[in-house]
Design a protein around this motif. Structure first.
Motif, mmCIF file in Angstrom:
data_model
loop_
_atom_site.group_PDB
_atom_site.id
_atom_site.type_symbol
_atom_site.label_atom_id
_atom_site.label_comp_id
_atom_site.label_asym_id
_atom_site.label_seq_id
_atom_site.Cartn_x
_atom_site.Cartn_y
_atom_site.Cartn_z
ATOM 1 N N ILE A 55 54.997 109.017 -6.435
ATOM 2 C CA ILE A 55 55.624 110.075 -7.462
ATOM 3 C C ILE A 55 56.241 109.266 -8.249
ATOM 4 N N GLU A 56 56.011 109.217 -9.515
ATOM 5 C CA GLU A 56 56.588 108.306 -10.492
ATOM 6 C C GLU A 56 57.467 109.305 -11.346
ATOM 7 N N ILE A 57 58.955 108.531 -11.490
ATOM 8 C CA ILE A 57 59.765 109.262 -12.212
ATOM 9 C C ILE A 57 60.289 108.430 -13.280
ATOM 10 N N GLU A 58 60.081 109.166 -14.300
ATOM 11 C CA GLU A 58 60.758 108.505 -15.726
ATOM 12 C C GLU A 58 62.159 109.358 -16.204
ATOM 13 N N ARG A 59 63.206 108.713 -16.499
ATOM 14 C CA ARG A 59 64.156 109.625 -17.179
ATOM 15 C C ARG A 59 64.601 109.327 -18.656
ATOM 16 N N PHE A 60 64.751 110.359 -19.339
ATOM 17 C CA PHE A 60 64.883 110.299 -20.605
ATOM 18 C C PHE A 60 66.134 111.105 -20.854
ATOM 19 N N PRO A 61 66.725 111.052 -22.038
ATOM 20 C CA PRO A 61 68.063 111.910 -22.288
ATOM 21 C C PRO A 61 67.639 113.414 -22.339
ATOM 22 N N GLY A 62 68.187 114.211 -21.562
ATOM 23 C CA GLY A 62 67.983 115.438 -21.639
ATOM 24 C C GLY A 62 66.864 115.974 -20.690
ATOM 25 N N ASN A 63 66.080 115.002 -20.317
ATOM 26 C CA ASN A 63 65.078 115.566 -19.280
ATOM 27 C C ASN A 63 64.414 114.469 -18.526
ATOM 28 N N VAL A 64 63.770 115.027 -17.215
ATOM 29 C CA VAL A 64 62.968 113.871 -16.370
ATOM 30 C C VAL A 64 61.610 114.173 -16.490
ATOM 31 N N LYS A 65 60.633 113.164 -16.529
ATOM 32 C CA LYS A 65 59.444 113.367 -16.354
ATOM 33 C C LYS A 65 58.904 112.855 -14.772
ATOM 34 N N ILE A 66 58.142 113.563 -14.210
ATOM 35 C CA ILE A 66 57.630 113.449 -12.730
ATOM 36 C C ILE A 66 56.337 113.308 -12.934
ATOM 37 N N SER A 67 55.376 112.295 -12.358
ATOM 38 C CA SER A 67 54.021 112.245 -12.363
ATOM 39 C C SER A 67 53.844 112.384 -10.788
ATOM 40 N N VAL A 68 53.057 113.214 -10.210
ATOM 41 C CA VAL A 68 52.562 113.181 -8.898
ATOM 42 C C VAL A 68 51.158 113.024 -8.810
ATOM 43 N N HIS A 69 50.848 111.938 -8.257
ATOM 44 C CA HIS A 69 49.360 111.486 -7.960
ATOM 45 C C HIS A 69 48.837 112.121 -6.645
ATOM 46 N N THR A 70 48.159 112.962 -6.711
ATOM 47 C CA THR A 70 47.577 113.715 -5.474
ATOM 48 C C THR A 70 46.078 113.573 -5.403
ATOM 49 N N ALA A 71 45.483 113.733 -4.183
ATOM 50 C CA ALA A 71 43.928 113.627 -4.097
ATOM 51 C C ALA A 71 43.482 115.313 -3.967
ATOM 52 N N LYS A 72 44.605 116.055 -3.789
ATOM 53 C CA LYS A 72 44.121 117.474 -3.716
ATOM 54 C C LYS A 72 45.251 118.367 -4.470
ATOM 55 N N PRO A 73 44.890 118.280 -5.819
ATOM 56 C CA PRO A 73 45.715 118.900 -6.672
ATOM 57 C C PRO A 73 45.799 120.522 -6.593
ATOM 58 N N GLY A 74 44.732 120.992 -6.098
ATOM 59 C CA GLY A 74 44.777 122.682 -5.810
ATOM 60 C C GLY A 74 45.873 122.929 -4.941
ATOM 61 N N ILE A 75 46.062 122.297 -3.760
ATOM 62 C CA ILE A 75 46.848 122.551 -2.612
ATOM 63 C C ILE A 75 48.322 122.427 -3.255
ATOM 64 N N LEU A 76 48.581 121.384 -4.097
ATOM 65 C CA LEU A 76 49.856 121.337 -4.709
ATOM 66 C C LEU A 76 50.182 122.401 -5.671
ATOM 67 N N ILE A 77 49.331 122.684 -6.458
ATOM 68 C CA ILE A 77 49.366 123.659 -7.643
ATOM 69 C C ILE A 77 49.642 125.035 -6.886
ATOM 70 N N GLY A 78 48.593 125.415 -6.270
ATOM 71 C CA GLY A 78 48.964 126.702 -5.187
ATOM 72 C C GLY A 78 48.104 127.884 -5.953
ATOM 73 N N LYS A 79 48.024 129.040 -5.561
ATOM 74 C CA LYS A 79 47.481 130.251 -6.197
ATOM 75 C C LYS A 79 48.200 130.516 -7.228
ATOM 76 N N LYS A 80 47.486 130.361 -8.567
ATOM 77 C CA LYS A 80 48.381 130.748 -9.659
ATOM 78 C C LYS A 80 49.109 130.023 -10.199
ATOM 79 N N GLY A 81 49.247 128.795 -9.874
ATOM 80 C CA GLY A 81 50.463 127.824 -10.129
ATOM 81 C C GLY A 81 51.763 128.343 -9.515
ATOM 82 N N GLU A 82 51.529 128.900 -8.270
ATOM 83 C CA GLU A 82 52.897 129.495 -7.862
ATOM 84 C C GLU A 82 53.785 128.350 -7.109
ATOM 85 N N ASN A 83 53.011 127.459 -6.436
ATOM 86 C CA ASN A 83 53.399 126.398 -5.631
ATOM 87 C C ASN A 83 54.357 125.480 -6.545
ATOM 88 N N VAL A 84 53.536 124.918 -7.540
ATOM 89 C CA VAL A 84 54.263 124.190 -8.353
ATOM 90 C C VAL A 84 55.572 124.589 -9.123
#
Length: 225
Positions: A55-84
């Motif tokens: 999990i990569e974390i970059e901080r900018f003034p006013g927001n934070v960008k988080i990049s999650v590297h995963t082998a199973k993006p479907g599980i992480l996103i969830g049904k209709k994006g509910e989990n994410v």
């Protein structure tokens, strides 16, 4: 030297970079560092079976960008994006500012040291023989196109009374070569007898350092021989 230090930390600013990219001083540094730990723990707790590598974390003034590297993006996103959506909302409550969440798919899980180590640990927890688990990891990673792999387990292997260390290697793993692209990961298998440590080195080939890369040709300049 290469055998005594962290393989990724040894190559920072050569062909590796930090997973947390931001700057702070004093108490603000401590607060942000603990926020990073909490963010990573939150993602792993919300999606423990999503095959998350880093999990990569970059901080900018006013927001934070988080990049999650995963082998199973479907599980992480969830049904209709509910989990994410739930994960993003929990992160914003934790950090207090806007979160930009980016899900990146790992196309070759067998080339990722973290996922290989977690796979070995899962097999050990299911009471599969450690030699069988290590041999399977070597074969799968080399079949995926790696130039070399080294795996090591340490602890009460097979339920023995005395702990010991066993390692296996296939191909080349040049730990002293700075231009070598080596992925490294450590995890723990909690078995019936004790905790068993798992280390994995994956050699993906050589990558040129930034200073050795050829400069781009300038536009509008033509040199005749």
């Amino acid at each position: 030297m290469g055998r005594k230090v962290h393989p990724i930390g040894f190559r920072l600013k050569i062909n590796k970079t930090w997973e947390g990219r931001w700057f702070a001083e004093g108490k603000e540094y401590v607060d942000r560092l603990h926020q990073d730990f909490a963010i990573r723990k939150l993602v792993h707790d919300k999606a423990p079976r999503a095959g998350i590598s880093k999990i990569e974390i970059e901080r900018f003034p006013g927001n934070v960008k988080i990049s999650v590297h995963t082998a199973k993006p479907g599980i992480l996103i969830g049904k209709k994006g509910e989990n994410v959506k739930e994960i993003r909302k929990a992160m914003e409550a934790l950090v207090g500012i806007k979160i930009e969440l980016d899900i990146k798919e790992i196309k070759d899980p067998d080339m990722d040291a973290k996922l290989v180590a977690v796979n070995i640990a899962d097999q050990l927890e299911r009471r599969i023989s450690y030699r069988r688990a290590l041999n399977r990891a070597l074969q799968q990673t080399m079949r995926a196109g790696a130039a070399g792999i080294k795996v090591e387990v340490a602890g009460r292997l097979g339920g023995s009374d005395m702990s010991r260390r066993v390692w296996m290697r296939d191909g080349r793993v040049p730990l002293h070569t700075l231009r070598a692209d080596i992925d490294y990961a450590v995890t723990t298998a909690h078995t019936q007898y004790s905790a068993i440590g798992v280390k994995v080195w994956v050699y993906r080939g050589e990558s040129k350092p930034e200073a050795e890369q050829e400069p781009e040709k300038s536009e509008g300049v033509y040199v005749s021989e």
